[in-house]
Design a protein around this motif. Structure first.
Motif, PDB file in Angstrom:
ATOM      1  N   SER A 198      46.178  -9.986  42.605  1.00  0.00           N
ATOM      2  CA  SER A 198      46.508  -8.648  42.939  1.00  0.00           C
ATOM      3  C   SER A 198      47.762  -8.611  44.010  1.00  0.00           C
ATOM      4  O   SER A 198      48.456  -7.536  43.982  1.00  0.00           O
ATOM      5  N   ASP A 231      44.288   1.646  39.516  1.00  0.00           N
ATOM      6  CA  ASP A 231      43.711   0.690  38.665  1.00  0.00           C
ATOM      7  C   ASP A 231      43.707  -0.694  38.804  1.00  0.00           C
ATOM      8  O   ASP A 231      42.696  -1.296  38.266  1.00  0.00           O
ATOM      9  N   GLU A 234      40.229  -0.956  40.688  1.00  0.00           N
ATOM     10  CA  GLU A 234      39.194  -0.797  39.882  1.00  0.00           C
ATOM     11  C   GLU A 234      39.089  -1.947  38.982  1.00  0.00           C
ATOM     12  O   GLU A 234      37.659  -2.240  38.604  1.00  0.00           O
ATOM     13  N   ASP A 235      39.941  -2.591  38.477  1.00  0.00           N
ATOM     14  CA  ASP A 235      39.740  -3.850  37.535  1.00  0.00           C
ATOM     15  C   ASP A 235      39.320  -5.041  38.485  1.00  0.00           C
ATOM     16  O   ASP A 235      38.434  -5.614  37.713  1.00  0.00           O
ATOM     17  N   ARG A 238      35.518  -4.293  38.857  1.00  0.00           N
ATOM     18  CA  ARG A 238      34.681  -4.737  37.628  1.00  0.00           C
ATOM     19  C   ARG A 238      34.380  -6.205  37.471  1.00  0.00           C
ATOM     20  O   ARG A 238      33.423  -6.363  36.954  1.00  0.00           O
ATOM     21  N   ARG A 239      35.456  -6.907  37.973  1.00  0.00           N
ATOM     22  CA  ARG A 239      35.044  -8.307  37.695  1.00  0.00           C
ATOM     23  C   ARG A 239      33.931  -8.791  38.706  1.00  0.00           C
ATOM     24  O   ARG A 239      33.621 -10.120  38.460  1.00  0.00           O
TER      25      ARG A 239
END
Length: 251
Positions: A198, A231, A234-235, A238-239
């Motif tokens: 990130s 985004d 959020e990714d 989700r992980r």
């Protein structure tokens, strides 16, 4: 407390004058970089702008590298302050909004202080090497800690250890284990990998803008950055599992 103890704690006139002169030199060097770019930095040029000789400057900075180290350290600290202050503006908001605020603060500082940002992340200055584990490294770590806190706030260590990173190699896991402090433990390798990825995404977006590679987007660059960071977060989230197998759901 004895009176003489209070006296010895006060910097002497000579020390105060030296501190003031050092600060003036650093500010002059920052102005020089802003005008000519980081790669043009020279003690001779800074001394000339201050109306002093290079020999006089040597009393405060023995060489260019000593001055560069101070400039880099200060730039990292100023950037960290900007990121921290931006996150604090969303202190009462959910962690996701604090992360977004911190990311916006990072971008805002970079595009406002282009030459100082390039000093940190542009092409390395020729013949300069920052001291190993010195003040520049320590200042850089603070920025990483801010993003780590806002990115993973609310997740347990067990959740972070179970994050989906599509299979880290044993060698990479062993290397990541001690890199990022996380309370009394280390940040688990899967979360460390997410943090590094990130960071590369966030920083890469800013670098593209600072170096003019996204100028064709014009006034919409801020919106593109905001969308990309939203985004990205959020990714990442989700992980990270919200509930681990065998663990009761949080009421």
């Amino acid at each position: 407390m004895p009176a003489d103890a209070c006296t010895t704690a006060v910097p002497s006139l000579r020390q105060r004058r030296r501190a003031a002169a050092t600060q003036e030199i650093v500010e002059a060097a920052e102005n020089y970089i802003a005008e000519h770019g980081p790669h043009a930095l020279s003690l001779r040029g800074v001394a000339r702008n201050l109306g002093m000789t290079v020999q006089g400057l040597y009393h405060y900075f023995p060489n260019r590298d000593a001055l560069v180290t101070v400039l880099v350290t200060k730039a990292y600290r100023d950037l960290a302050e900007a990121v921290s202050a931006a996150a604090d503006t969303a202190a009462d908001e959910p962690a996701a909004l604090r992360f977004m605020a911190a990311a916006e603060g990072y971008r805002r500082w970079a595009i406002t202080h282009v030459e100082r940002f390039q000093l940190l992340y542009g092409a390395p200055l020729r013949h300069y090497a920052a001291p190993h584990n010195g003040p520049t490294t320590q200042a850089m770590h603070r920025i990483c800690e801010i993003f780590q806190r806002e990115m993973f706030d609310g997740f347990t260590t067990a959740q972070l250890a179970a994050a989906d990173t599509r299979g880290l190699s044993p060698a990479l896991q062993a290397h990541l284990e001690p890199l990022f402090p996380h309370g009394p433990e280390t940040l688990p390798p899967p979360a460390s990998a997410l943090l590094l990825g990130s960071w590369g995404h966030l920083h890469g977006m800013v670098v593209l803008e600072v170096f003019g590679h996204t100028s064709f987007i014009g006034e919409h660059q801020a919106e593109i950055f905001h969308m990309a960071m939203r985004d990205l977060l959020e990714d990442i989230h989700r992980r990270i599992p919200t509930q681990l197998t065998g663990t009761p759901a949080t009421p």
